[in-house]
Write a protein that holds these residues in place. Structure first.
Motif, PDB file in Angstrom:
ATOM      1  N   THR A  83       0.835  -1.210   0.000  1.00  0.00           N
ATOM      2  CA  THR A  83       0.000   0.000   0.000  1.00  0.00           C
ATOM      3  C   THR A  83       0.865   1.255   0.000  1.00  0.00           C
ATOM      4  OG1 THR A  83      -0.214   0.205   2.433  1.00  0.00           O
ATOM      5  CG2 THR A  83      -1.804  -1.223   1.293  1.00  0.00           C
ATOM      6  N   ARG A  84       1.993   1.214   0.697  1.00  0.00           N
ATOM      7  CA  ARG A  84       2.902   2.366   0.719  1.00  0.00           C
ATOM      8  C   ARG A  84       3.482   2.617  -0.671  1.00  0.00           C
ATOM      9  NH1 ARG A  84       8.209   2.575   4.570  1.00  0.00           N
ATOM     10  NH2 ARG A  84       6.629   2.268   6.205  1.00  0.00           N
ATOM     11  N   ASP A  96      -1.334   5.482  -7.069  1.00  0.00           N
ATOM     12  CA  ASP A  96      -2.159   4.382  -7.585  1.00  0.00           C
ATOM     13  C   ASP A  96      -3.247   4.106  -6.552  1.00  0.00           C
ATOM     14  OD1 ASP A  96      -3.296   2.107  -8.616  1.00  0.00           O
ATOM     15  OD2 ASP A  96      -1.432   0.939  -8.695  1.00  0.00           O
ATOM     16  N   TRP A  97      -4.251   4.960  -6.553  1.00  0.00           N
ATOM     17  CA  TRP A  97      -5.265   4.927  -5.493  1.00  0.00           C
ATOM     18  C   TRP A  97      -6.036   3.615  -5.458  1.00  0.00           C
ATOM     19  CZ3 TRP A  97      -2.688   8.502  -3.725  1.00  0.00           C
ATOM     20  CH2 TRP A  97      -2.444   9.705  -4.345  1.00  0.00           C
ATOM     21  N   GLU A 108      -6.147   8.391   2.525  1.00  0.00           N
ATOM     22  CA  GLU A 108      -5.665   9.339   1.523  1.00  0.00           C
ATOM     23  C   GLU A 108      -6.068   8.915   0.112  1.00  0.00           C
ATOM     24  OE1 GLU A 108      -1.528  11.235  -0.278  1.00  0.00           O
ATOM     25  OE2 GLU A 108      -1.541  10.481   1.792  1.00  0.00           O
ATOM     26  N   ALA A 109      -5.991   7.631  -0.159  1.00  0.00           N
ATOM     27  CA  ALA A 109      -6.374   7.139  -1.484  1.00  0.00           C
ATOM     28  C   ALA A 109      -7.841   7.434  -1.774  1.00  0.00           C
ATOM     29  CB  ALA A 109      -6.095   5.640  -1.587  1.00  0.00           C
ATOM     30  N   GLN A 123      -8.850  10.070  -4.708  1.00  0.00           N
ATOM     31  CA  GLN A 123      -9.518   9.449  -5.853  1.00  0.00           C
ATOM     32  C   GLN A 123     -10.898  10.052  -6.101  1.00  0.00           C
ATOM     33  OE1 GLN A 123     -11.310   5.460  -5.425  1.00  0.00           O
ATOM     34  NE2 GLN A 123      -9.969   4.783  -7.089  1.00  0.00           N
ATOM     35  N   ALA A 124     -11.556  10.478  -5.032  1.00  0.00           N
ATOM     36  CA  ALA A 124     -12.934  10.950  -5.128  1.00  0.00           C
ATOM     37  C   ALA A 124     -13.027  12.282  -5.858  1.00  0.00           C
ATOM     38  CB  ALA A 124     -13.527  11.086  -3.724  1.00  0.00           C
ATOM     39  N   ASN A 125     -14.165  12.532  -6.455  1.00  0.00           N
ATOM     40  CA  ASN A 125     -14.412  13.814  -7.117  1.00  0.00           C
ATOM     41  C   ASN A 125     -14.811  14.889  -6.122  1.00  0.00           C
ATOM     42  OD1 ASN A 125     -13.939  12.772  -9.728  1.00  0.00           O
ATOM     43  ND2 ASN A 125     -16.029  11.948  -9.819  1.00  0.00           N
ATOM     44  N   ASP A 126     -15.317  14.452  -4.969  1.00  0.00           N
ATOM     45  CA  ASP A 126     -15.774  15.392  -3.946  1.00  0.00           C
ATOM     46  C   ASP A 126     -15.183  14.957  -2.610  1.00  0.00           C
ATOM     47  OD1 ASP A 126     -17.093  17.469  -2.756  1.00  0.00           O
ATOM     48  OD2 ASP A 126     -19.071  16.967  -3.545  1.00  0.00           O
TER      49      ASP A 126
END
Length: 522
Positions: A237-238, A245-246, A398-399, A403-406
């Motif tokens: 994941t790190r 690379d979410w 954080e991913a 990654q999200a739009n909002d």
């Protein structure tokens, strides 16, 4: 493969346990060469694990905003003050602290050489895997475990190198110089150029992928000094996070957290045993008391090299940053909430020497806040570096956020799960979507949580600052109580990338170093 090298490595281990007479006979043909998986296990542990990591990178912490220079006592106007620099602890740390263009003018950078020594140990194991002997019925799990560790460790060492001696990962930087790729199972003295960042990450990604495949069929050990499948997932994941690379961070992190969800609740720890130097008291890095820990490594040093000792009260020295709004200690001030990490991760003692009782006033409460994560416990003279569940929580949060739009409610939920165990229950306020104006504000809050949680672990703050835009930093170096020079590291400075050490430059005529700027005092 080069069996002479393997023999030499194995004998180094053997000699530390028994007489060489048991391994060497008159006939050189009788030299013991490891063949079985059980014989290779100690080779990897001795030669592939980052056993000296703590001391190799201690000085890098001086290049962050978590450290400042100043007086070490509460009252800056005290007549007891001295203008002397704490040379015993601070040493030549000035070079790193002011981001000198030639750090090795005073400091020997062993990090590069040690990582390549460890990589060589991993290469030996990886090269031996096809011919390694094992019982497929009873030792297949051990074989898979050894293979997964070797590939994961090589990925980790290259991760450390490329995130220190090359520009941070970005699509624009992929074809810039990375580090030297060495995959041979013997000492490689041939002149070599640096591979690109793209090529280095391709190797890292392939290694961590293979490591996870072997780990899925590996024998799981409860020994946290060895890389477990869970620890390999954490590393994965790190690695994915640092490449933005979410999807991979979320995918692997979700699997990890399904089986490793423990977050130590500081509300359940007696406050009277937090933040003290008593060996029997609470230490966050105690593997026997903290089930967050999935992997422990490095030396058992209880000191933070270059930071002034907590008993150095009246001199100038390097300490945890506390003065400016962007300092580490002020990062724990979150409205009316009481962050228990400030109590648990930093020493709170009133300093009264046993040989001088009653003379130092009680109002001189200890304000230095010497970091205490790695201080001595009952089990060891000092705690090692550790990978903990909370890092995966932060990585996945954080991913989700990026990654999200909002504004991501999934990210907020994960952060709340962490904060509920770190903020005093009576003051804790759960975060919601309405607490953040936009996506960027949430991301910055998660970054602040990473800093509060992972401070002084590995070189995580330096690595994070690099990937978070290489922001401007300001350090003041004091010559006396009232006289200091100000050094400003500009945003995006070349000095966020360390020079290739002299040990490599002197031996390798093809290697190109990194150009660093000369930052003048203001």
């Amino acid at each position: 493969m080069n069996r002479i090298l393997v023999y030499c490595i194995f004998c180094m281990i053997a000699f530390s346990y028994i007489s060489c007479d048991d391994y060497l006979k008159d006939d050189s043909g009788d030299l013991l060469i490891p063949k079985t998986v059980l014989e290779y296990v100690p080779v990897l542990y001795k030669e592939g694990y980052p056993r000296t990591f703590n001391t190799d990178v201690a000085w890098v912490k001086l290049m962050t905003d978590d450290v400042e220079m100043g007086y070490l006592e509460k009252d800056p106007n005290s007549s007891w003050n001295s203008d002397g620099f704490d040379v015993l602890s601070g040493g030549e740390g000035r070079q790193a602290y002011i981001w000198h263009y030639n750090i090795e003018e005073k400091i020997t950078d062993n990090n590069w050489a040690r990582r390549y020594e460890d990589i060589l140990g991993c290469n030996v194991i990886i090269d031996a895997l096809p011919e390694m002997e094992y019982n497929p019925e009873s030792e297949l799990g051990k074989y898979n475990s050894l293979a997964s560790q070797a590939y994961a460790l090589r990925a980790y060492h290259y991760f450390c190198l490329v995130n220190t001696y090359a520009l941070p990962w970005s699509k624009d930087n992929l074809d810039e110089l990375g580090v030297i790729i060495r995959t041979q199972p013997q000492i490689d003295i041939a002149p070599r150029e640096r591979s690109t960042i793209r090529e280095v990450y391709e190797l890292i990604n392939e290694d961590i992928k293979i490591a996870q495949e072997y780990a899925a069929q590996a024998e799981v050990s409860i020994n946290k000094h060895m890389l477990s499948p869970a620890a390999i997932q954490l590393l994965a994941t790190r690695i994915a996070l640092f490449q933005e690379d979410w999807e991979t961070v979320i995918k692997i992190g979700t699997v990890f957290l399904r089986e490793n969800s423990t977050i130590l609740d500081l509300n359940g720890v007696d406050e009277s045993i937090m933040g003290t130097d008593v060996v029997a008291d609470f230490k966050i890095m105690d593997i026997d008391g903290n089930k967050e820990i999935v992997f422990t490594f490095g030396s058992t040093s209880s000191n933070y090299d270059f930071l002034s000792s907590p008993t150095t009260m009246w001199n100038l020295g390097f300490r945890v940053s506390h003065n400016d709004d962007g300092s580490l200690l002020k990062a724990y001030e979150q409205g009316d909430e009481e962050d228990l990490r400030l109590l648990a991760y930093f020493q709170q003692d009133i300093f009264t020497p046993s040989w001088w009782p009653g003379i130092i006033p009680d109002e001189w409460k200890y304000k230095y806040h010497y970091p205490i994560k790695y201080k001595s416990s009952l089990k060891a003279s000092g705690c090692r570096e550790n990978w903990r569940t909370v890092e995966v929580v932060l990585n996945v949060a954080e991913a989700y956020a990026r990654q999200a739009n909002d504004i991501s409610s999934d990210a907020i939920q994960l952060i709340n799960e962490l904060r509920a165990k770190r903020i005093k229950t009576s003051t804790y306020v759960e975060k919601s979507v309405t607490d953040f104006a936009n996506k960027e504000e949430l991301v910055k809050f998660i970054w602040a949580e990473r800093r509060r949680e992972l401070c002084f672990e590995e070189t995580m703050r330096f690595w994070d600052l690099r990937r978070q835009g290489m922001p401007q930093q300001i350090h003041r170096f004091y010559e006396s109580k009232t006289s200091f020079e100000t050094f400003v590291l500009p945003q995006g400075s070349k000095n966020y990338v360390l020079a290739i050490p002299n040990s490599e430059l002197n031996a390798n005529r093809l290697v190109t170093s990194n150009v660093r700027e000369d930052i003048k005092a203001q």
